[in-house]
Enzyme design. Structure first.
Site, PDB file in Angstrom:
ATOM      1  N   ASP A 204      27.962  -3.912  19.407  1.00  0.00           N
ATOM      2  CA  ASP A 204      26.536  -3.901  19.464  1.00  0.00           C
ATOM      3  C   ASP A 204      25.950  -4.072  20.854  1.00  0.00           C
ATOM      4  O   ASP A 204      26.483  -5.095  21.418  1.00  0.00           O
ATOM      5  CB  ASP A 204      25.799  -4.598  18.448  1.00  0.00           C
ATOM      6  CG  ASP A 204      24.188  -4.524  18.371  1.00  0.00           C
ATOM      7  OD1 ASP A 204      24.077  -3.465  17.935  1.00  0.00           O
ATOM      8  OD2 ASP A 204      23.676  -5.502  18.385  1.00  0.00           O
ATOM      9  N   GLU A 263      28.543   0.637  22.010  1.00  0.00           N
ATOM     10  CA  GLU A 263      27.299   1.188  21.962  1.00  0.00           C
ATOM     11  C   GLU A 263      26.696   0.846  23.125  1.00  0.00           C
ATOM     12  O   GLU A 263      26.150  -0.223  23.438  1.00  0.00           O
ATOM     13  CB  GLU A 263      26.470   0.507  20.637  1.00  0.00           C
ATOM     14  CG  GLU A 263      25.007   1.307  20.427  1.00  0.00           C
ATOM     15  CD  GLU A 263      23.947   0.204  20.192  1.00  0.00           C
ATOM     16  OE1 GLU A 263      22.777   0.783  19.872  1.00  0.00           O
ATOM     17  OE2 GLU A 263      24.289  -1.077  20.430  1.00  0.00           O
TER      18      GLU A 263
HETATM   19  C1  NOJ Z   1      21.745  -1.834  18.187  1.00  0.00           C
HETATM   20  C2  NOJ Z   1      22.004  -1.654  16.607  1.00  0.00           C
HETATM   21  O1  NOJ Z   1      22.367  -0.402  16.527  1.00  0.00           O
HETATM   22  C3  NOJ Z   1      20.292  -1.640  16.117  1.00  0.00           C
HETATM   23  O2  NOJ Z   1      20.335  -1.381  14.887  1.00  0.00           O
HETATM   24  C4  NOJ Z   1      19.965  -3.158  16.316  1.00  0.00           C
HETATM   25  O3  NOJ Z   1      18.579  -3.210  15.903  1.00  0.00           O
HETATM   26  C5  NOJ Z   1      20.083  -3.494  17.599  1.00  0.00           C
HETATM   27  N1  NOJ Z   1      21.355  -2.908  18.429  1.00  0.00           N
HETATM   28  C6  NOJ Z   1      20.096  -4.933  17.929  1.00  0.00           C
HETATM   29  O4  NOJ Z   1      21.078  -5.615  17.347  1.00  0.00           O
END
Ligand code: NOJ
Length: 539
Positions: A204, A263
């Protein structure tokens, strides 16, 4: 597939948003046993792996991206034993389970943050987070001008006067990744899940972790950096975070065949490629692809640039059209090219989505994406053609974006509405007792049951495409562009398969060869507008 190509370089991964996939215990929330009960479905789809959104103990203020205990499962989703069973049963079905790692922040309910609050300014417990004195005569001003991705300031003040950093919700304090205990703890968390049988990790906000030294003011708002591919920001993509990736990769390499996907919302493909250099991540989502307009020139540039930049470091792109943060692509593609999607969702522009157009383009987009070299991530429900539920009643919205934006941004709940499995029945087969977000009346038409009754449905298309992809397209990574006009994307995969997408206004004469699969009827020998076809050109 050639033995030499690791599985993940051409994998199809299915993203399971646990809360909304299948509810086995009838409490209205999806759970791990629900996923277990649907493994035959996932197997029949032909995917290689599941990426499971966070399932840890959490207050669920941000759908589970606010983790209170990284080594246990939230009781609403099941137990650790359920997770172990899922991983074992998935493996028996030839599926790997990729776990979501949330390293940038914990929940404010995490024991470390609770200890930090109790321990006071300058304590070692606070050093694991970013606790900083404020500015102004009495420290009454935040340490800098950073804003949270969900809206409002990125700093909150605790009663003893310190400020702490939260790039997301106030209940998601950012960890201090310069601290050795933080690094050691996450290495142990990686091993914990790998030892239990995880196939790897989706990481993440992988471009966060390290903050600009001295917390300098930013010139742009954090949100802009997430959505616009330009500019620098002291919260994102700091060079020092690359070392952390190498540390994690060394851990993964101790276990055979694992994968780590980032990500990372970064401004350019070159910066994205830094994350997939040898010894770093295996994969990083290419969000430029999701943001590319439905135009042949834009899509081709995205594909070429992505392949060029990743190829330059020995990697290969990771394609994605939808996920739990984005407006579903069946709806994005139903709106005029160039529409500001957030404005549309928040009713600041008055446009009606053309549902049929969206479906036609989504079918073509699926054949485009699944025809490309590299890995593909599917988001649950896209294989059913689910649209965004853009009109959820305000009273049910849970995304923290809604509250933190002062009710200006409806947020991401519309792509998280629970999956319809049956045409009728309680929550369309999602569970026995309703669903945590209301499903719209037309949901049954998109159900797995309805899709399975129709040989030309979206689901049938995805199943056939994934099957053909594994037989023909995974054996090599070669893509050769073919010129069939400015409004056409056409490329050869390997020596024997042609993928053609018609984005022009006129029908296109089909190339010679046997049609393997098409997103629209092509019996008259022509590929209509917004259609895609795969053709065998074996001699
Ligand atoms: C990216 C995640 O995909 C999202 O859903 C989340 O709110 C944020 N990171 C914070 O963790």
């Amino acid at each position: 597939m050639s033995e030499k190509i690791p599985w993940w370089r051409s994998s199809v991964v299915y993203q399971v948003y646990v809360r909304s996939f299948a509810d086995a215990n009838g409490d209205g929330t999806g759970d791990i046993n629900g996923i277990r009960s649907r493994l035959p479905y996932l197997r029949s789809l032909g995917v290689d792996a599941l990426w499971v959104n966070p399932w840890y103990v959490s207050p669920l203020n941000d759908g589970g991206y606010d983790v209170a205990d990284y080594r246990d499962i939230d009781p609403r989703f099941g137990t650790l034993d359920d997770a172990k069973r899922l991983m074992a049963e998935a493996e028996q079905n030839g599926l790997r389970v990729i776990v979501d790692l949330v390293p940038n922040h914990t929940s404010s309910e995490h024991v470390w943050f609770q200890q930090a609050l109790a321990s006071g300014p300058n304590s070692p417990e606070r050093a694991r987070y970013h606790f900083v004195p404020g500015k102004g005569d009495h420290g009454e001003l935040p340490p800098n001008n950073w804003t949270s991705v969900f809206g409002g300031p990125a700093w909150s003040r605790v009663p003893d006067g310190d400020w702490y950093l939260h790039m997301f919700d106030v209940t998601q304090p950012d960890l201090n990744w310069e601290h050795p205990e933080v690094r050691a703890e996450f290495e142990a968390i990686l091993r914990f899940w790998l030892d239990l049988g995880a196939g790897g990790f989706r990481v993440d906000v992988a471009h966060a972790l390290i903050k600009g030294e001295g917390y300098p003011d930013a010139e742009t708002e954090a949100q802009e950096v997430l959505s616009t591919p330009s500019g620098d920001h002291p919260l994102w993509d700091q060079p020092d975070l690359q070392v952390i990736i190498e540390e994690w990769r060394r851990v993964l390499d101790e276990y055979p065949d694992k994968v780590m996907v980032a990500e990372a919302w970064v401004p350019s493909w070159e910066r994205l490629a830094n994350y997939v250099q040898p010894g770093k991540y295996h994969q990083t989502f290419d969000f430029h692809f999701t943001q590319s307009n439905w135009r042949a020139d834009t899509l081709r540039k995205t594909i070429e640039t992505s392949m060029g930049a990743s190829g330059a470091v020995g990697s290969i792109p990771t394609w994605v059209l939808s996920n739990h943060d984005l407006i579903r692509h069946a709806t994005r593609l139903a709106l005029p090219v160039g529409t500001n999607l957030r404005d549309w969702l928040n009713r600041r522009v008055d446009l009606v989505a053309d549902v049929e157009l969206g479906e036609r383009r989504a079918r073509a987009a699926a054949l485009l994406m699944l025809g490309l070299p590299g890995s593909v991530y599917l988001y649950q429900g896209e294989e059913l053609g689910l649209p965004e539920v853009h009109d959820l009643p305000e009273a049910v919205l849970e995304d923290p974006t809604w509250a933190r934006s002062g009710h200006a941004d409806r947020g991401r709940d519309g792509c998280r509405v629970p999956i319809p499995w049956t045409r009728e029945g309680n929550s369309y087969g999602f569970g026995d007792n309703g669903s945590w977000l209301p499903q719209p009346p037309q949901w049954g038409e998109f159900s797995v049951e309805a899709n399975e009754e129709d040989p030309n449905s979206m689901l049938s298309l995805y199943r056939k495409a994934i099957s053909i992809r594994s037989k023909r397209l995974r054996k090599d990574e070669v893509l050769d562009w073919i010129d069939m006009g400015n409004d056409v994307l056409a490329f050869r995969r390997g020596s024997d398969t042609l993928c053609v997408v018609n984005l022009g206004r006129d029908s296109l004469k089909l190339p010679e060869g046997e049609v393997l699969l098409s997103s629209v009827p092509v019996d008259d020998g022509f590929l209509p507008t917004d259609g895609a076809v795969w053709v065998s050109i074996e001699s």
